[in-house]
Enzyme design. Sequence first.
Site, PDB file in Angstrom:
ATOM      1  N   GLU A   1      -0.464  -8.359   5.222  1.00 17.31           N
ATOM      2  CA  GLU A   1      -0.096  -8.465   6.651  1.00 17.31           C
ATOM      3  C   GLU A   1      -1.332  -8.415   7.554  1.00 17.31           C
ATOM      4  O   GLU A   1      -1.233  -8.592   8.757  1.00 17.31           O
ATOM      5  CB  GLU A   1       0.913  -7.369   7.032  1.00 17.31           C
ATOM      6  CG  GLU A   1       0.357  -5.975   7.241  1.00 17.31           C
ATOM      7  CD  GLU A   1       0.067  -5.221   5.955  1.00 17.31           C
ATOM      8  OE1 GLU A   1       0.028  -5.834   4.876  1.00 17.31           O
ATOM      9  OE2 GLU A   1      -0.158  -3.997   6.044  1.00 17.31           O
TER      10      GLU A   1
ATOM     11  N   CYS B   1       0.811  -1.220   0.000  1.00 14.27           N
ATOM     12  CA  CYS B   1       0.000   0.000   0.000  1.00 14.27           C
ATOM     13  C   CYS B   1       0.848   1.276   0.000  1.00 14.27           C
ATOM     14  O   CYS B   1       1.424   1.611  -1.018  1.00 14.27           O
ATOM     15  CB  CYS B   1      -0.994  -0.078   1.154  1.00 14.27           C
ATOM     16  SG  CYS B   1      -2.465   0.883   0.830  1.00 14.27           S
TER      17      CYS B   1
ATOM     18  N   HIS C   1      -3.322  -5.460   1.679  1.00 18.63           N
ATOM     19  CA  HIS C   1      -2.523  -5.679   2.895  1.00 18.63           C
ATOM     20  C   HIS C   1      -2.399  -7.152   3.273  1.00 18.63           C
ATOM     21  O   HIS C   1      -3.174  -7.638   4.104  1.00 18.63           O
ATOM     22  CB  HIS C   1      -3.168  -4.934   4.063  1.00 18.63           C
ATOM     23  CG  HIS C   1      -3.042  -3.449   3.965  1.00 18.63           C
ATOM     24  ND1 HIS C   1      -2.000  -2.743   4.537  1.00 18.63           N
ATOM     25  CD2 HIS C   1      -3.814  -2.542   3.336  1.00 18.63           C
ATOM     26  CE1 HIS C   1      -2.151  -1.458   4.280  1.00 18.63           C
ATOM     27  NE2 HIS C   1      -3.241  -1.305   3.552  1.00 18.63           N
TER      28      HIS C   1
END
Length: 192
Positions: free
Chosen positions: A172, A80, A170
């Site tokens: 993560e 991002c 994302h």
Amino acid sequence: MIKVGVLAVQGAFVEHEYILNKLGARTIELRQKSDLYKNFDRLVLPGGESTVQGKLLKDLDMFALLKEKIINGMPVLATCAGLILLAEKISNDSRAYFKTLPVILKRNAYGRQLGSFHCDGIVKGIGQFPMEFIRAPYIEDIGSGVEVLAKTNGKITAIEYKNQLGFAFHPELCEDYRIHKMFLNMDLQENS
Ligand code: GLN
């Protein structure tokens, strides 16, 4: 042991560290210039706010050294805002940062209404993957040598270029660690 430097001046770096540690890698937080001289051979550029991160990197005098590491071939995982920092050009912003990735990208590309959303998509080399978008960019155009890893609603949302892996979403923020595994499996360059 694999040692990953995680840019930790702003944004969602802790989530990356958690996954990388679970996968057996050591993480080193890069908060100030002296951290860049520590021993690490991979780099994570997390999500957050690219304008803030870009400014802090310059104010903290970390920008040039990090750029050199990327150009020299250190494997980079950028998500991002991190992807925005790599892009050569941002179509709706006059700023650009490392410019090591030959793509044109649009920031906050989904507008206010669709600022954040979740969907499942296909990532090349991985397969179906949960995608969390938060005020995300998408890629409008790519230069030669850039491989598209994912498209979402027809827009490019993941790429690979040499040592740089970039995701508009994302990885993560989900419990699927395959993208981080892919990153840890990237070849090291001799001079990085
Ligand atoms: N909108 C942010 C920016 O422009 C990126 C958002 C994110 O990293 N989740 O930097």
